[in-house]
Design an enzyme around this catalytic site. Structure first.
Site, PDB file in Angstrom:
ATOM      1  N   ASP A 190       5.106   0.863  12.295  1.00  0.00           N
ATOM      2  CA  ASP A 190       3.672   0.134  11.532  1.00  0.00           C
ATOM      3  C   ASP A 190       3.572  -1.349  11.771  1.00  0.00           C
ATOM      4  OD1 ASP A 190       3.552   1.583   8.308  1.00  0.00           O
ATOM      5  OD2 ASP A 190       3.150   2.467  10.447  1.00  0.00           O
TER       6      ASP A 190
ATOM      7  N   ARG B  93       0.060  14.530  13.023  1.00  0.00           N
ATOM      8  CA  ARG B  93       0.386  14.051  11.680  1.00  0.00           C
ATOM      9  C   ARG B  93       0.849  15.607  10.628  1.00  0.00           C
ATOM     10  NH1 ARG B  93      -1.419   8.972  10.086  1.00  0.00           N
ATOM     11  NH2 ARG B  93       0.472   8.925   8.706  1.00  0.00           N
TER      12      ARG B  93
ATOM     13  N   ARG C 195      -8.440  -0.731   5.201  1.00  0.00           N
ATOM     14  CA  ARG C 195      -7.535   0.185   4.517  1.00  0.00           C
ATOM     15  C   ARG C 195      -6.264  -0.181   4.117  1.00  0.00           C
ATOM     16  NH1 ARG C 195      -6.715   5.475   7.704  1.00  0.00           N
ATOM     17  NH2 ARG C 195      -5.715   6.039   5.926  1.00  0.00           N
TER      18      ARG C 195
ATOM     19  N   LYS D 153       0.713  -1.135   0.036  1.00  0.00           N
ATOM     20  CA  LYS D 153      -0.005   0.006   0.029  1.00  0.00           C
ATOM     21  C   LYS D 153       0.804   0.942   0.103  1.00  0.00           C
ATOM     22  CE  LYS D 153      -1.614   1.578   4.035  1.00  0.00           C
ATOM     23  NZ  LYS D 153      -1.410   2.920   4.524  1.00  0.00           N
ATOM     24  N   ASN D 154       2.198   1.288   0.754  1.00  0.00           N
ATOM     25  CA  ASN D 154       2.813   2.366   0.979  1.00  0.00           C
ATOM     26  C   ASN D 154       3.798   2.682  -0.130  1.00  0.00           C
ATOM     27  OD1 ASN D 154       1.348   2.733   3.278  1.00  0.00           O
ATOM     28  ND2 ASN D 154       2.812   2.528   4.837  1.00  0.00           N
TER      29      ASN D 154
ATOM     30  N   CYS E  74      -4.805   7.581   9.786  1.00  0.00           N
ATOM     31  CA  CYS E  74      -4.848   7.188  11.098  1.00  0.00           C
ATOM     32  C   CYS E  74      -4.562   8.264  12.288  1.00  0.00           C
ATOM     33  CB  CYS E  74      -4.056   6.002  11.157  1.00  0.00           C
ATOM     34  SG  CYS E  74      -4.223   4.765  10.100  1.00  0.00           S
TER      35      CYS E  74
END
Ligand code: EPZ
Length: 423
Positions: A305, A121, A397, A22-23, A116
């Site tokens: 993560d 952030r 997600r 995903k990243n 998230c």
């Protein structure tokens, strides 16, 4: 809202292919803005965040088709530089559109990103870097108006090796005038994957994976094809599922060199790990040993993560473990949910002290963010009795069909879709 129901106690066994990252995919999809051309990106997982990114690109005029993990995009025409607020707020990586839009269109209108709730952030490193390259960014009533007739290459020293800021500046610099040097750059494997895609489009980027990246601006870029790297965090989560259930699982299509810090911690807890090419086999033990101290840090350190997943695993270890979370200042929201299942965890500021217990019990818990939700799945797989996990959209997600993935390995898990709330 869906609920996951898990009946714990079954050791996971078998083989499973790990989906694309995903990243890695998210910045690469954003990077297609940089070139007027057609692109084919392979290995793209079907996740909520990917769907949002494709929706944003479509709002900008970039049509795409996502089928069997392949995304075909046509970025020849961009019709607007304004990103809809409703989409911006759905994920963190929407900030990644700023650099490419400024580079291609000379302007961008965006809002502060979502993502998230794992702490502050901030986006100051993104904004400062792009301003140093000549962008004018004015924020009024929550809207960021960005302009840059021509970005100019320069040296940018990051206060912190921010993954997103490194990626945003890299993308903007590909079409800037002159050379850009990013010092104290993030070194994640996803940054290397982005560099590889940018260079396939005709960019001149070197140094990704080290703490200094140099980008020589070019006139224009062209369409390209690329396969994204496997998702090392999904792989780490499946490794944790095998370990926490004392199972025997082979992960296929992984890159073990992206997971050295993860594997090291699990080896210290007593599991066996055998790697060959793109296969990583984990053989769990009846009960893991506590790991004295793990500190999360930017790559190649232990990834933040994976912190919630490791905490779930260590909550059944023999002995007391310590986890220091140094990347995000609010990434312990899974602790109270794990405690509802019998975990014994004491938080002291950014440090978690986990006193291992021989058993967890199923309970009704709530996913508060993506990786917190993953940690609750792991705890449910090991717990006695049934665990009900609500707010599963957080998990969707970052994990494609997580219930089907785990069912393939013998887990007793199913998804209950609450089409309507029974009154
Ligand atoms: C990326 O987020 C990942 N997301 C995150 O994964 C991951 O946790 C994070 O990198 C760290 O590895 C994507 O790639 C889409 P950062 P990002 O900028 O880029 C501070 C997941 O679970 N910071 O490296 O937002 C920030 O507050 C997600 O898949 C600033 O201070 O992470 C944080 O404390 C969660 N100013 C630290 O840096 C800035 O301008 C790390 O943030 C930017 C960041």
């Amino acid at each position: 809202m869906d609920t996951l129901v898990i009946e714990g106690g079954t050791p996971l066994e078998g083989k499973i292919r790990v989906h694309g990252s995903k990243n890695a995919a998210l910045p690469i999809l954003a990077a297609t803005i940089l070139a007027a051309g057609e692109h084919r990106i392979e290995g793209v997982p079907d996740l909520l965040d990917i769907r949002v990114m494709l929706k944003i690109l479509s709002e900008l005029g970039i049509g795409s088709r996502h089928h069997d993990h392949v995304v075909d995009l046509d970025s020849r025409i961009i019709t607007t530089s304004k990103v809809p607020e409703s989409l911006m707020g759905q994920m963190r990586s929407s900030i990644m559109l700023m650099g490419p839009l400024l580079a291609r269109m000379g302007e961008a209108v965006l809002y502060r990103p979502g993502g998230c709730a794992i702490g502050s952030r901030r986006i100051d490193l993104h904004l400062d870097g792009l301003k140093k390259m000549g962008a004018e960014i004015v924020e009024r009533e929550g809207v960021m108006y960005c302009k840059a007739l021509k970005l100019v290459g320069t040296k940018i020293v990051l206060d912190y090796p921010s993954v997103g800021a490194t990626e945003n500046i890299m993308m903007a610099a590909t079409l800037a005038k002159g050379t850009t040097r990013i010092v104290n750059a993030a070194r994640e494997p996803e940054i290397i994957d982005l560099q590889n895609f940018l260079n396939k489009m005709g960019a001149r980027v070197v140094g990704a994976g080290s703490n200094e990246i140099t980008i020589e601006g070019v006139e224009r870029l062209h369409g390209a094809s690329h396969r994204v790297i496997p998702d090392r965090i999904v792989a780490g989560t499946l490794l944790s599922a095998a370990a926490i259930t004392g199972g025997d699982v082979a992960l296929c299509g992984v890159n073990p060199s992206h997971m050295e810090a993860i594997a090291d911690v699990f080896l210290r807890s007593g599991v066996e790990i055998r790697c060959s090419n793109d296969i990583m086999r984990i053989i769990g033990t009846s009960r893991p040993k506590a790991v004295d101290k793990v500190t999360t840090s930017p790559h190649p350190g232990f990834p933040t993560d994976m912190q919630p997943q490791l905490m779930a695993y260590l909550s059944i270890a023999e002995g007391t473990s310590i986890i220091n979370e140094t990347v995000f200042d609010g990434r312990f929201r899974h602790v109270s949910e794990l405690e509802r299942m019998g975990a014994q965890i004491y938080i002291d500021y950014h440090t978690a002290i986990i006193r291992g217990t021989s058993r967890l019990s199923g309970a009704r818990v709530e996913a508060t963010d993506l990786r917190a939700g993953a940690s609750l799945i792991l705890a449910g797989l090991a717990a006695e009795g049934k665990t009900f996990i609500e707010q599963v959209h957080h998990i969707d997600r970052g994990y494609e069909n997580v219930d089907q993935m785990l069912t393939k390995l013998g887990a007793r898990i199913y998804r209950r879709s609450e089409i309507y709330k029974a009154n």
